[in-house]
Every structure is written in C-alpha cells, then in structure tokens.
Design a protein around this motif. Structure first.
Motif, PDB file in Angstrom:
ATOM      1  N   ARG A 173       0.740  -0.888   0.107  1.00  0.00           N
ATOM      2  CA  ARG A 173      -0.287  -0.067   0.131  1.00  0.00           C
ATOM      3  C   ARG A 173       0.762   1.229   0.238  1.00  0.00           C
ATOM      4  O   ARG A 173       0.484   2.350  -0.479  1.00  0.00           O
ATOM      5  CB  ARG A 173      -1.163   0.159   1.236  1.00  0.00           C
ATOM      6  CG  ARG A 173      -1.962  -1.793   1.480  1.00  0.00           C
ATOM      7  CD  ARG A 173      -2.486  -0.803   0.340  1.00  0.00           C
ATOM      8  NE  ARG A 173      -3.856  -1.794   0.037  1.00  0.00           N
ATOM      9  CZ  ARG A 173      -4.208  -3.199  -0.804  1.00  0.00           C
ATOM     10  NH1 ARG A 173      -3.187  -3.399  -2.029  1.00  0.00           N
ATOM     11  NH2 ARG A 173      -5.079  -3.674  -0.413  1.00  0.00           N
ATOM     12  N   LEU A 233      -8.731   0.544  -5.336  1.00  0.00           N
ATOM     13  CA  LEU A 233      -8.480   0.668  -3.749  1.00  0.00           C
ATOM     14  C   LEU A 233      -9.495   2.394  -3.611  1.00  0.00           C
ATOM     15  O   LEU A 233      -8.506   3.273  -3.964  1.00  0.00           O
ATOM     16  CB  LEU A 233      -7.668   0.533  -3.496  1.00  0.00           C
ATOM     17  CG  LEU A 233      -6.491  -0.441  -3.825  1.00  0.00           C
ATOM     18  CD1 LEU A 233      -5.034  -1.158  -2.996  1.00  0.00           C
ATOM     19  CD2 LEU A 233      -7.433  -1.565  -2.189  1.00  0.00           C
ATOM     20  N   GLU A 284      -6.145   3.697   1.777  1.00  0.00           N
ATOM     21  CA  GLU A 284      -5.833   2.718   1.476  1.00  0.00           C
ATOM     22  C   GLU A 284      -4.286   2.806   1.586  1.00  0.00           C
ATOM     23  O   GLU A 284      -3.578   2.542   1.499  1.00  0.00           O
ATOM     24  CB  GLU A 284      -6.344   1.354   1.319  1.00  0.00           C
ATOM     25  CG  GLU A 284      -7.497   1.553   2.528  1.00  0.00           C
ATOM     26  CD  GLU A 284      -7.852  -0.004   1.399  1.00  0.00           C
ATOM     27  OE1 GLU A 284      -7.212  -0.984   1.492  1.00  0.00           O
ATOM     28  OE2 GLU A 284      -9.386  -0.953   2.195  1.00  0.00           O
TER      29      GLU A 284
END
Length: 275
Positions: free
Chosen positions: A42, A65, A69
């Motif tokens: 991430r 996403l 995040e």
C-alpha cells in the motif's frame, strides 16, 4: 498483508514496507505497481526524477482501492528547488498521479553547492499548510543539512530518506535523524543485491531458511527503518514482504551491522558533493 506502520511526529503514520520504483519506466510502472497492490502493498515510492509518476497514477486509479488505504510518496526534482518551480512541479506530479494530495513529498537531494535547499524546504512546508501534501520530508540530507533547515525554519522534516544497508549503515545520519525525531527511510536497502554475495548474511539466511534479501530487510525493520525494495518481479515482491514472521537475534543483528564499510560502502553519490 498486515504491514507494520511507524508513527511520524506530525501525527500521521507510514507503512514500514513499500515498493520502490527507481529505474522503472513509465511504460512498465502501471504493471509493476498493479502487481504490488494486488499482493497487498500500500506504500508506493516514486519521484519526479524517475519519470514514471503517470504510470504509477494509472495503477492507483485502476486498482479500485480506497484513497485512504494508499500511501504515496514523490520527490521534488533537482531543477525545481525555486519555490514557484516547486509549486508547478508538484501540481504536475499531482496531475500525473491522479491525486489531489500526496501523502509524503520530499526534497530529493540537498545540492549544497547551490545553497537553495532551505528555500525549497520552506516551499514544502507551505504545501502542507495548503493541503497539497500531507507530510513533508527530505532525502539524502546530511546531519548539517538537517540541522540547518530545522534551525532556519523551525519545522522538522518527518523523514529523511538516505542510503542505508549493512555495508553502509550511515550511523551519523541515523543519529541526527533520531535527535530530531525524524524517521529514517532506507533506499538501496539490500545494496542493489550485493547482500546475496555476503558470506555472513548468506550463512544467517541458510540457518533461518530465508533468503539474504529477507534477512537484510528484517534487519532494517528491527532497526526501525522504513524500506521500499525495488523489484519488477511479483515473486520478488512477495518474497520481500515475507519478513514479518521471524526475528533476528541480537547476535545476528550485530553480524549485519559489523559489515559496515563506512563511505566506501556507498552504492550511490555522496550528498555532500552531489549536484
């Protein structure tokens, strides 16, 4: 992937493990970053200098996403230290990345011979105040560079991204970072693969049934460094992330630290004489 986070002094936190994109072309960046995100990464580290922010941005957008995040770092290129150029370049980076802010923006190199890094730092501080950047830091700053920006602006960078690996542990910079409450980010964390040819590291890796890269990355984690090893291969990305389920003993940690060769161990330029 349950990645550990480190707290930064501005109240935010940063994933301790990420993906580096140095020398990844813009054409390849989308595929590489997409693979990393699918594996659970991430934290993505890029830079204006790398020329791949657009490819990184395509991967981020198409990942689906949630923005919260993701942790995205980019860096101010060397020709852009002048405040108005810094602003224009940041706006261009945001456009390429498809973001309204970056999580972390760094001065890439201090370029001490030009003596403009304090002005550049003031610009980065203003970008945080405007909400274009969540956190601001520096890269390749020596202790005197770090001391100077803090003394002249009163604002402490959240991180200092510098070369660190067992052959160049860069203890003077790490100590200066610690003195100011600055987190150390380690670039070239496996010394461009040289750790795989180090007999002491290979011996420890064999004992633990791990790879030399995994042992070295674990050494970094236990020292408190943020790391973002660069690879374009998904199997290597997976391997680099499999470092959370074992620990090195104090003796093993010392073995790696004792490989330090000082400045002779550098794989990259000396910041005091670069630019």
């Amino acid at each position: 992937m349950d990645l550990p986070h480190l707290s930064l002094h501005d109240g935010t936190s940063i994933p301790q493990l990420g993906l580096g994109t140095y020398k990844v072309s813009d054409q390849d960046a989308q595929q590489v970053v997409t693979a990393a995100l699918e594996l659970g990464y991430r934290h993505i580290d890029t830079a204006q200098m790398y020329g791949n922010e657009a490819g990184v941005g395509r991967a981020l957008r198409e990942s689906g996403l949630p923005r919260e995040e993701l942790y995205v770092t980019t860096k101010l290129d060397n020709p852009n230290h002048e405040p108005s150029r810094a602003r224009r370049s940041l706006e261009e980076s945001l456009t390429k990345l498809g973001l309204d802010r970056v999580d972390l923006f760094l001065i890439h190199w201090p370029l001490p011979s030009r003596d403009d890094y304090v002005a550049a730092w003031r610009a980065l501080v203003s970008f945080v105040e405007e909400g274009l950047v969540t956190s601001a830091g520096v890269s390749n700053f020596q202790p005197d560079h770090l001391d100077r920006v803090v003394a002249e602006t009163g604002v402490v960078p959240v991180v200092n991204q510098v070369e660190v690996h067992p052959f160049f542990t860069n203890e003077a910079v790490r100590a200066a970072n610690a003195r100011h409450g600055v987190v150390t980010e380690a670039w070239s964390p496996i010394a461009r693969g040289a750790v795989s040819r180090s007999e002491p590291i290979v011996e420890i890796a064999d004992q633990l049934r791990r790879t030399p890269a995994q042992v070295t990355l674990r050494w970094h984690l236990q020292r408190g460094d943020v790391i973002f090893p660069k690879t374009t291969r998904p199997e290597r990305m997976r391997e680099n992330a499999e470092i959370l389920d074992f620990e090195l003993t104090s003796e093993q940690m010392a073995t790696l630290s004792d490989l330090d060769r000082g400045p002779e161990g550098r794989t990259g330029p000396d910041p005091d004489h670069f630019g």
